[in-house]
Scaffold this motif. Structure first.
Motif, mmCIF file in Angstrom:
data_model
loop_
_atom_site.group_PDB
_atom_site.id
_atom_site.type_symbol
_atom_site.label_atom_id
_atom_site.label_comp_id
_atom_site.label_asym_id
_atom_site.label_seq_id
_atom_site.Cartn_x
_atom_site.Cartn_y
_atom_site.Cartn_z
ATOM 1 N N SER A 271 0.761 -1.145 0.123
ATOM 2 C CA SER A 271 0.027 -0.036 0.022
ATOM 3 C C SER A 271 0.908 1.219 -0.011
ATOM 4 C CB SER A 271 -1.038 0.042 1.366
ATOM 5 O OG SER A 271 -0.095 -0.154 2.338
ATOM 6 N N TYR A 272 0.269 2.185 -0.375
ATOM 7 C CA TYR A 272 1.017 3.698 -0.507
ATOM 8 C C TYR A 272 2.160 3.725 -1.257
ATOM 9 C CZ TYR A 272 -2.448 5.234 2.862
ATOM 10 O OH TYR A 272 -3.581 5.607 3.467
ATOM 11 N N ASN A 273 2.253 3.341 -2.272
ATOM 12 C CA ASN A 273 3.690 2.954 -3.072
ATOM 13 C C ASN A 273 3.490 3.654 -4.602
ATOM 14 O OD1 ASN A 273 5.870 1.908 -1.804
ATOM 15 N ND2 ASN A 273 4.534 0.282 -1.101
ATOM 16 N N GLU A 274 2.244 4.294 -4.907
ATOM 17 C CA GLU A 274 2.357 4.744 -6.320
ATOM 18 C C GLU A 274 2.811 3.713 -7.436
ATOM 19 O OE1 GLU A 274 4.384 8.569 -6.371
ATOM 20 O OE2 GLU A 274 3.599 9.361 -4.549
ATOM 21 N N LEU A 275 2.142 2.749 -7.236
ATOM 22 C CA LEU A 275 2.365 1.484 -8.406
ATOM 23 C C LEU A 275 1.650 1.774 -9.649
ATOM 24 C CD1 LEU A 275 2.058 -1.682 -6.174
ATOM 25 C CD2 LEU A 275 4.133 -0.579 -6.643
ATOM 26 N N ARG A 276 0.533 2.319 -9.479
ATOM 27 C CA ARG A 276 -0.420 2.797 -10.504
ATOM 28 C C ARG A 276 -0.750 1.410 -11.160
ATOM 29 N NH1 ARG A 276 -0.592 8.026 -11.984
ATOM 30 N NH2 ARG A 276 1.109 9.233 -11.223
ATOM 31 N N GLY A 277 -1.615 1.506 -12.235
ATOM 32 C CA GLY A 277 -2.166 0.058 -12.780
ATOM 33 C C GLY A 277 -1.192 -0.847 -13.095
ATOM 34 N N GLU A 278 -0.115 -0.228 -13.951
ATOM 35 C CA GLU A 278 0.966 -0.974 -14.774
ATOM 36 C C GLU A 278 1.803 -1.609 -13.548
ATOM 37 O OE1 GLU A 278 4.986 -0.229 -17.175
ATOM 38 O OE2 GLU A 278 3.625 1.530 -16.759
ATOM 39 N N GLY A 279 2.115 -1.089 -12.538
ATOM 40 C CA GLY A 279 2.874 -1.569 -11.462
ATOM 41 C C GLY A 279 2.025 -2.685 -10.561
ATOM 42 N N ALA A 280 0.929 -2.489 -10.522
ATOM 43 C CA ALA A 280 0.148 -3.406 -9.680
ATOM 44 C C ALA A 280 -0.143 -4.503 -10.577
ATOM 45 C CB ALA A 280 -1.193 -2.653 -9.275
ATOM 46 N N GLY A 281 -0.379 -4.516 -11.810
ATOM 47 C CA GLY A 281 -0.421 -5.752 -12.689
ATOM 48 C C GLY A 281 0.888 -6.620 -12.754
ATOM 49 N N VAL A 282 1.941 -6.001 -12.717
ATOM 50 C CA VAL A 282 3.475 -6.584 -12.437
ATOM 51 C C VAL A 282 3.154 -7.461 -11.375
ATOM 52 C CG1 VAL A 282 5.751 -6.517 -12.402
ATOM 53 C CG2 VAL A 282 4.448 -4.879 -14.071
ATOM 54 N N VAL A 283 2.814 -6.876 -10.369
ATOM 55 C CA VAL A 283 2.480 -7.717 -8.979
ATOM 56 C C VAL A 283 1.841 -8.776 -9.252
ATOM 57 C CG1 VAL A 283 2.179 -7.500 -6.586
ATOM 58 C CG2 VAL A 283 3.358 -5.553 -7.503
ATOM 59 N N VAL A 284 0.495 -8.703 -9.505
ATOM 60 C CA VAL A 284 -0.389 -9.666 -9.695
ATOM 61 C C VAL A 284 0.221 -10.677 -10.645
ATOM 62 C CG1 VAL A 284 -2.774 -10.210 -10.310
ATOM 63 C CG2 VAL A 284 -2.566 -8.155 -8.999
ATOM 64 N N GLU A 285 0.745 -10.376 -11.809
ATOM 65 C CA GLU A 285 1.258 -11.367 -12.588
ATOM 66 C C GLU A 285 2.443 -12.273 -11.840
ATOM 67 O OE1 GLU A 285 3.615 -11.510 -17.041
ATOM 68 O OE2 GLU A 285 2.621 -9.606 -16.250
ATOM 69 N N GLY A 286 3.254 -11.570 -11.272
ATOM 70 C CA GLY A 286 4.318 -12.280 -10.751
ATOM 71 C C GLY A 286 3.960 -13.189 -9.393
ATOM 72 N N LEU A 287 2.749 -12.977 -8.955
ATOM 73 C CA LEU A 287 2.215 -13.720 -7.783
ATOM 74 C C LEU A 287 1.460 -14.907 -8.067
ATOM 75 C CD1 LEU A 287 1.587 -10.645 -5.309
ATOM 76 C CD2 LEU A 287 3.439 -12.614 -5.020
ATOM 77 N N GLN A 288 1.061 -14.837 -9.265
ATOM 78 C CA GLN A 288 0.145 -15.755 -9.732
ATOM 79 C C GLN A 288 0.252 -17.357 -9.267
ATOM 80 O OE1 GLN A 288 -1.005 -15.228 -13.694
ATOM 81 N NE2 GLN A 288 -2.261 -13.447 -13.290
ATOM 82 N N GLN A 289 1.693 -17.859 -9.328
ATOM 83 C CA GLN A 289 2.165 -18.971 -8.963
ATOM 84 C C GLN A 289 2.142 -19.223 -7.214
ATOM 85 O OE1 GLN A 289 2.276 -21.451 -11.227
ATOM 86 N NE2 GLN A 289 1.723 -19.669 -12.649
ATOM 87 N N CYS A 290 2.014 -18.191 -6.606
ATOM 88 C CA CYS A 290 1.974 -18.164 -5.203
ATOM 89 C C CYS A 290 0.570 -18.827 -4.640
ATOM 90 C CB CYS A 290 2.395 -16.982 -4.330
ATOM 91 S SG CYS A 290 3.984 -16.202 -5.369
ATOM 92 N N LYS A 291 0.495 -19.828 -4.691
ATOM 93 C CA LYS A 291 -0.994 -20.453 -4.291
ATOM 94 C C LYS A 291 -1.487 -20.206 -3.023
ATOM 95 C CE LYS A 291 -1.359 -21.613 -8.673
ATOM 96 N NZ LYS A 291 -2.179 -20.809 -9.478
#
Length: 332
Positions: A225-245
């Protein structure tokens, strides 16, 4: 309790040679109280849990008194010193004694303004105690993204069994955070909770460590939270975490995520049906008419309902979440 009460407690402790747990958090303990208490602790060598959070051990004086006690408390497992504003001087005083605490499993130094100057001592503590340390709290210590972050990363490389780490509000910046996350990746299979709140990561920050996110296979709770990721950065996070079941809670509050970006982000949640709580509060999820999702703590997987204010719903985002995560309920 204050210093006067602490002196009375210290007097009583003379008869408590078998004392194992001592919690005097939030008691206004100052220099005189710290002196009396630490002298008493020298006779209580079997203390395993010591909580001194929220007192007034400001500067090096209180920390130096505590250091003399820690030299005797070799069996201590948990130490809470949150909110004592000890500063760099205090961290330097505690560095060597803490390195001798070979059984230390939990260390909370949040809110102590350790700063860049205290980072080398912190690194030494982590390198000495890394094999046993399980939980580490370092929130709000002004470590910064330069040499402070590098010292921290070097220490974290030795923390082989860490399960919980809070680094919120340290001003790590994109490159400092990248170094820290990369250092953690080597032992990421044990880490379940990671807090990086308010560290000015920005979009470039998460792009740098996107490749290591998938290593955090045990992660259950991630706060960005509070990191100015914007949509692009948040998308990178979600994509990278998809294998973290095992991921259950993801906090993306106040990251300047826009409405269209929110729809795209919701679509990326398909492989993450195990999520219990996704926090998107305080973003800019707007629909065409300008309505805004102001209260966006979302629950996925049927564990918690979506909670929004009536009349301020970004409908396209909600519908996308409902279609990708059918078990999600919306409460209006």
């Amino acid at each position: 309790m204050g210093d006067a009460g602490c002196k009375e407690l210290a007097e009583a402790m003379r008869a408590w040679a078998e004392l194992r747990v001592l919690d005097v958090s939030g008691n206004g303990l100052g220099g005189e109280g710290a002196e009396a208490l630490t002298k008493a602790l020298r006779g209580c060598c079997r203390v395993e849990v010591l909580a001194l959070g929220g007192n007034k051990l400001m500067g090096g004086e209180g920390a130096m008194w505590l250091a003399t006690a820690l030299e005797r408390l070799v069996d201590i497992r948990e130490l809470d010193l949150t909110g004592n504003l000890m500063g760099e001087e205090g961290m330097r005083a505690l560095g060597a004694p803490l390195q001798n605490c070979k059984s230390l499993q939990r260390l909370d130094l949040g809110g102590n303004a350790i700063g860049v100057g205290g980072a080398p001592e912190l690194r030494g503590v982590l390198m000495a105690c890394g094999k046993t340390l399980r939980r580490l709290g370092l929130r709000a210590n002004h470590i910064g993204g330069g040499d402070g972050a590098r010292q921290l990363a070097r220490g974290l490389e030795e923390c082989q069994s860490l399960t919980s780490l809070d680094l919120g509000s340290n001003g790590l910046g994109p490159w400092g955070a990248a170094g820290v996350v990369s250092a953690l990746a080597e032992h990421a299979s044990t880490l379940t909770e990671l807090g990086l709140r308010h560290n000015a990561l920005g979009r470039q920050g998460v792009h740098v460590w996107k490749t290591v996110l998938s290593h955090f296979t045990a992660i259950t709770d991630l706060d960005l939270s509070y990191n100015e990721l914007r949509g692009e950065g948040a998308g990178v996070v979600v994509e990278g975490l998809q294998q973290c079941k095992g991921l259950r809670r993801l906090d993306l509050e106040r990251n300047l995520i826009g409405g269209r970006e929110g729809v795209k982000l919701a679509g990326m949640l398909v492989p993450m049906a195990q999520l219990e709580c996704l926090n998107l509060q305080g973003n800019m999820l707007r629909e065409e008419g300008g309505a805004r999702l102001d209260n966006g703590i979302w629950g996925c997987g049927g564990m918690r309902p979506v909670r929004v204010r009536k009349g301020t719903v970004a409908k396209d985002v909600i519908e996308q979440v409902k279609s990708t995560l059918p078990a999600c309920r919306v409460m209006m």
